[in-house]
Design a protein around this motif. Sequence first.
Motif, PDB file in Angstrom:
ATOM      1  N   TRP A  30       0.968  -1.637  -0.487  1.00  0.00           N
ATOM      2  CA  TRP A  30      -0.221   0.029  -0.020  1.00  0.00           C
ATOM      3  C   TRP A  30       0.859   1.034   0.048  1.00  0.00           C
ATOM      4  CZ3 TRP A  30      -5.415   0.319   0.179  1.00  0.00           C
ATOM      5  CH2 TRP A  30      -6.072  -0.978  -0.193  1.00  0.00           C
ATOM      6  N   GLN A  31       0.542   2.036  -1.072  1.00  0.00           N
ATOM      7  CA  GLN A  31       0.581   3.563  -0.696  1.00  0.00           C
ATOM      8  C   GLN A  31       0.088   4.370   0.640  1.00  0.00           C
ATOM      9  OE1 GLN A  31       0.531   5.337  -4.605  1.00  0.00           O
ATOM     10  NE2 GLN A  31       2.053   4.145  -5.218  1.00  0.00           N
ATOM     11  N   VAL A  32       0.656   5.096   1.340  1.00  0.00           N
ATOM     12  CA  VAL A  32      -0.271   5.223   2.673  1.00  0.00           C
ATOM     13  C   VAL A  32       0.315   6.768   2.630  1.00  0.00           C
ATOM     14  CG1 VAL A  32      -0.115   5.998   5.017  1.00  0.00           C
ATOM     15  CG2 VAL A  32       0.028   3.499   3.806  1.00  0.00           C
ATOM     16  N   HIS A  33      -0.045   7.905   2.288  1.00  0.00           N
ATOM     17  CA  HIS A  33      -0.371   9.346   2.572  1.00  0.00           C
ATOM     18  C   HIS A  33      -0.661  10.181   3.674  1.00  0.00           C
ATOM     19  CE1 HIS A  33       0.973  13.414   2.156  1.00  0.00           C
ATOM     20  NE2 HIS A  33      -0.577  13.736   1.611  1.00  0.00           N
ATOM     21  N   GLU A  34       0.871   9.855   4.853  1.00  0.00           N
ATOM     22  CA  GLU A  34      -0.076  10.981   5.889  1.00  0.00           C
ATOM     23  C   GLU A  34      -0.443  11.984   6.422  1.00  0.00           C
ATOM     24  OE1 GLU A  34       2.810   9.075   9.406  1.00  0.00           O
ATOM     25  OE2 GLU A  34       3.636   7.576   8.119  1.00  0.00           O
ATOM     26  N   LEU A  35      -1.769  11.849   6.858  1.00  0.00           N
ATOM     27  CA  LEU A  35      -1.712  13.421   7.117  1.00  0.00           C
ATOM     28  C   LEU A  35      -2.097  13.842   8.689  1.00  0.00           C
ATOM     29  CD1 LEU A  35      -3.849  13.693   4.101  1.00  0.00           C
ATOM     30  CD2 LEU A  35      -1.766  14.783   4.410  1.00  0.00           C
ATOM     31  N   VAL A 370     -12.138  12.021   7.968  1.00  0.00           N
ATOM     32  CA  VAL A 370     -11.681  12.203   8.487  1.00  0.00           C
ATOM     33  C   VAL A 370     -10.225  12.324   8.700  1.00  0.00           C
ATOM     34  CG1 VAL A 370     -13.632  13.151  10.016  1.00  0.00           C
ATOM     35  CG2 VAL A 370     -11.705  11.220  10.723  1.00  0.00           C
ATOM     36  N   GLN A 371      -9.618  12.432   9.606  1.00  0.00           N
ATOM     37  CA  GLN A 371      -8.052  11.736  10.246  1.00  0.00           C
ATOM     38  C   GLN A 371      -7.595  11.257  11.027  1.00  0.00           C
ATOM     39  OE1 GLN A 371      -5.988  14.176   7.784  1.00  0.00           O
ATOM     40  NE2 GLN A 371      -4.398  14.629   9.168  1.00  0.00           N
ATOM     41  N   VAL A 372      -7.655  10.265  10.346  1.00  0.00           N
ATOM     42  CA  VAL A 372      -7.267   9.146  11.940  1.00  0.00           C
ATOM     43  C   VAL A 372      -5.779   8.639  11.897  1.00  0.00           C
ATOM     44  CG1 VAL A 372      -9.595   8.050  11.571  1.00  0.00           C
ATOM     45  CG2 VAL A 372      -7.486   6.659  11.425  1.00  0.00           C
ATOM     46  N   GLN A 373      -5.554   8.070  10.690  1.00  0.00           N
ATOM     47  CA  GLN A 373      -4.143   7.757  11.263  1.00  0.00           C
ATOM     48  C   GLN A 373      -3.653   7.733   9.831  1.00  0.00           C
ATOM     49  OE1 GLN A 373      -3.663   3.532  10.700  1.00  0.00           O
ATOM     50  NE2 GLN A 373      -4.498   3.071  11.686  1.00  0.00           N
ATOM     51  N   ALA A 374      -3.766   7.165   8.738  1.00  0.00           N
ATOM     52  CA  ALA A 374      -2.909   7.678   7.547  1.00  0.00           C
ATOM     53  C   ALA A 374      -4.502   8.249   6.195  1.00  0.00           C
ATOM     54  CB  ALA A 374      -2.453   6.528   7.282  1.00  0.00           C
ATOM     55  N   GLN A 375      -3.734   8.417   5.486  1.00  0.00           N
ATOM     56  CA  GLN A 375      -4.821   8.662   3.848  1.00  0.00           C
ATOM     57  C   GLN A 375      -3.658   7.535   3.224  1.00  0.00           C
ATOM     58  OE1 GLN A 375      -5.143  12.272   2.526  1.00  0.00           O
ATOM     59  NE2 GLN A 375      -6.359  12.000   0.968  1.00  0.00           N
ATOM     60  N   ALA A 376      -5.149   5.979   2.662  1.00  0.00           N
ATOM     61  CA  ALA A 376      -3.788   5.062   1.847  1.00  0.00           C
ATOM     62  C   ALA A 376      -4.959   5.780   0.458  1.00  0.00           C
ATOM     63  CB  ALA A 376      -4.412   4.003   3.078  1.00  0.00           C
ATOM     64  N   GLN A 377      -4.195   5.484   0.183  1.00  0.00           N
ATOM     65  CA  GLN A 377      -4.617   5.480  -1.942  1.00  0.00           C
ATOM     66  C   GLN A 377      -4.021   4.023  -1.984  1.00  0.00           C
ATOM     67  OE1 GLN A 377      -1.099   8.556  -2.757  1.00  0.00           O
ATOM     68  NE2 GLN A 377      -1.548  10.508  -2.282  1.00  0.00           N
ATOM     69  N   GLU A 378      -4.272   3.928  -3.379  1.00  0.00           N
ATOM     70  CA  GLU A 378      -4.644   2.674  -4.601  1.00  0.00           C
ATOM     71  C   GLU A 378      -3.906   1.592  -3.698  1.00  0.00           C
ATOM     72  OE1 GLU A 378      -6.788   2.641  -7.675  1.00  0.00           O
ATOM     73  OE2 GLU A 378      -8.455   3.191  -7.439  1.00  0.00           O
ATOM     74  N   PRO A 379      -3.331   1.059  -3.613  1.00  0.00           N
ATOM     75  CA  PRO A 379      -2.122  -0.042  -3.341  1.00  0.00           C
ATOM     76  C   PRO A 379      -1.464  -0.402  -4.610  1.00  0.00           C
ATOM     77  CG  PRO A 379      -4.090  -0.915  -3.144  1.00  0.00           C
ATOM     78  CD  PRO A 379      -4.917  -0.139  -3.057  1.00  0.00           C
ATOM     79  N   ARG A 380      -0.073  -0.433  -4.533  1.00  0.00           N
ATOM     80  CA  ARG A 380       0.896  -0.635  -5.672  1.00  0.00           C
ATOM     81  C   ARG A 380       0.935  -1.991  -5.053  1.00  0.00           C
ATOM     82  NH1 ARG A 380       4.264   2.718  -2.841  1.00  0.00           N
ATOM     83  NH2 ARG A 380       5.647   0.671  -1.513  1.00  0.00           N
ATOM     84  N   ARG A 381       0.245  -2.718  -6.346  1.00  0.00           N
ATOM     85  CA  ARG A 381       0.176  -4.428  -6.417  1.00  0.00           C
ATOM     86  C   ARG A 381       1.330  -5.272  -7.352  1.00  0.00           C
ATOM     87  NH1 ARG A 381      -1.988  -5.236  -2.690  1.00  0.00           N
ATOM     88  NH2 ARG A 381      -3.943  -4.565  -2.377  1.00  0.00           N
TER      89      ARG A 381
END
Length: 383
Positions: A30-35, A370-381
Amino acid sequence: MPGGVDNPATPSGGNTYDRRVCLDLPRLGWQVHELAVPGTWPQPDSAARAELARILRESADGSLVLLDGIVACAVPDIIVPEAERLRLAVLVHLPLGDETGLPSSRAAVLDAMERTTLRAVSAVVATSGWAADRLVDHHGLVPGRVHVAAPGADIAPLATGTTSTTGVPRLLCVATVTPRKGQRRLVESLAAVADLPWSLVCAGGLDQAPEYVARLRKLIAQLGLTDRVHLAGPRTGPELDATYAAADLLVLTSYAETYGMAVTEALARGVPVLATAVGGLPEAVGHAPDGSVPGVLVPPDDPAALIAALRGWLGEPGVRGRLAAAARGRRTALAGWDTTTRNLAGALEQLRQEQPQVQPQQQPQVQPQVQVQAQAQEPRRTA
């Protein structure tokens, strides 16, 4: 996620959980963008609200967004309007209305806002089976939209505890010092067994409920326990590891818990547990492979039972030995954080493959983010 997620002065189970899954999801592709959104969540000021609204507004259509419940659940007016175009999941560490000490009117308002938010989003992640069942029943959520990803545990060396047979048993409470964690009733119960040898370290933040902390300090002094009860403040990293290593028994007398990560952190070191039988705590205590229970669970509103359990553990070496053996057995059966992240990833993958969809009984057909821990984008497969 909340802005203080990495602040060592305010450690919490929720912050630890957020940080661990943000680190582990990329290992599963998964690509994870934290906010992180600064603010006094779940009571944000106008600046925090505006920042959260901006983040959601600028998220591309169809983005998969995982939000910490402390950020999302109290602002349905921000979350719900974005739910139709975004795939939103909310991670609930603790239902907002369950915080001890809230005025009943405030708890009711938080509960209603949380219900609106959770009914609007496409997925809800709970941190125990008990918590998932309660969210379904209490908020009227669709069971298939509520997933469980219980916190993991890192197996550590066995605690040494009291190494001498003549040593004073060391009790440990790892929890932010707040009314919900019940340190006051723990101290009162320990005063009733002051004829027996023991010492207590309370490791946890002291800034969240300063008036409660002040009253607790006063109580400790009035009971003549200043030499036996130590409010150590927050401990993390090697310092917390050393604190666990020196403990003989973890005590957690909370009024509400969805799981109780301190329980499994102690069991991961072979330290038995004395806890109130509330929420997800019995689930966290669990059983050793041979079926034995690595601790004692007492009713939450029975001071006599808590005193009796303390006296039994402190006064009966056979009881201490039996529970320690069960804790060492439970240690070998604990699930790790890789299991947590895989369970969470499974919920996100299910959401990724679906079109945004709302739950029934909710007027706006949008999903909150909202904002909890991470904003997860579509995963790399990868092949």
